[in-house]
Design a protein around this motif. Structure first.
Motif: not given
Lengths: 171, 171
Positions: A11, B1, B158, A28-29, A32, B29, A22, B152, B154-156, A9, B160, A14-15, A18
């Motif tokens: 970002k 992004m 990681s 998680y790792a 995504t 990860a 997390k 791209y 993600l905020e953490d 889906p 995708t 996904q954020d 997460n």
């Protein structure tokens, strides 16, 4: 080699997923946040050309996926996984069925219930606590996903994208 | 992004790199083992169509990448990263230059030295210990990589995959 087919889906979604994964998802790792369209299956590298061809045909048939993550739900008592429920639609059902019929490798483990996992491998009391909290928070996100991904799994359990297929059809 | 462009080597090389990354790379990860072809750059979602078009043109021009991971090396003293050195070739250099010239976003942080990172963010004594060991073990793997990936973040932190581009040209 183990392969899987998913849709990632936006970002934004996904954020959001997460923020929970997390803390509550030991996978998680490894990958995504995603919607599994075909469960992991074993295939020989020599079969991958044919699988890829099937995916090209399927992705040329279907339009971008309209999804609505409508609430936080749980597969309890089947498993202790907690997830964003993605409302089933004839389109999602049809994509899932096409993948199952055209890539005849590996049997579906469950009835198809589109979802984005946010917690899993919890013990019973963790599950009840966390599900109790998250169910109240809920989720309400819509998205249009214009491509699907064929992934393969490494020995450590993590997933790498083999190829992306744009949904360019009308269905 | 934030976007980046990479090539993923074979599962065999990724698995080998992960045996080290698992212990020595805090980015383990966030992304599976890869060769960075263009450093992370910021782009607006509205620019991504044009970027994708450039990548289609570039991938139609180049043949699958012939790579040779020839030894374990370190960027010390620039950074403490340890990596599989990928032998520079005119082809890799040319792909890198094409990406830089056609996707004019973000400046390269370093001279292009193709590599697969296996350890980073070590302190000086860790670096010396681990590099001393790994340099003796070495690496000697060849591979042909027939596609590149636009990712791209993600905020953490990681990554995708946004899209894959098959290398179908002759260069």
């Amino acid at each position: 080699m183990k392969y899987g087919i998913v849709a990632f889906p936006s970002k934004k979604i996904q954020d959001l997923a997460n923020t929970y994964r997390k803390r509550y998802d030991p996978h998680y790792a490894l990958i995504t946040p995603h919607i599994t369209l075909k469960d992991a299956f074993d295939a020989d590298e020599s079969q991958i050309g044919e699988i890829s061809k099937s995916l090209e045909e399927i992705s040329a048939r279907f339009a971008p996926l309209q999804i609505h993550a409508s609430r936080i739900s749980s597969f309890y008592p089947t498993t202790n996984a907690i997830f964003f429920r993605v409302e089933p639609t004839p389109q999602l059902e049809s994509v899932h069925t096409s993948l199952k019929e055209n890539i005849n490798l590996g049997a579906p483990k469950h009835v198809f219930a589109p979802h984005i996992t946010i917690a899993q491998k919890l013990n019973a009391s963790e599950h009840d606590d966390i599900f109790g909290q998250l169910r109240m928070v809920g989720v309400d996100e819509t998205d249009v996903i214009d491509r699907i991904h064929l992934l393969y799994q490494l020995e450590d359990g993590s997933w790498t994208t083999y190829e992306t297929y744009k949904l360019t059809g009308a269905e």
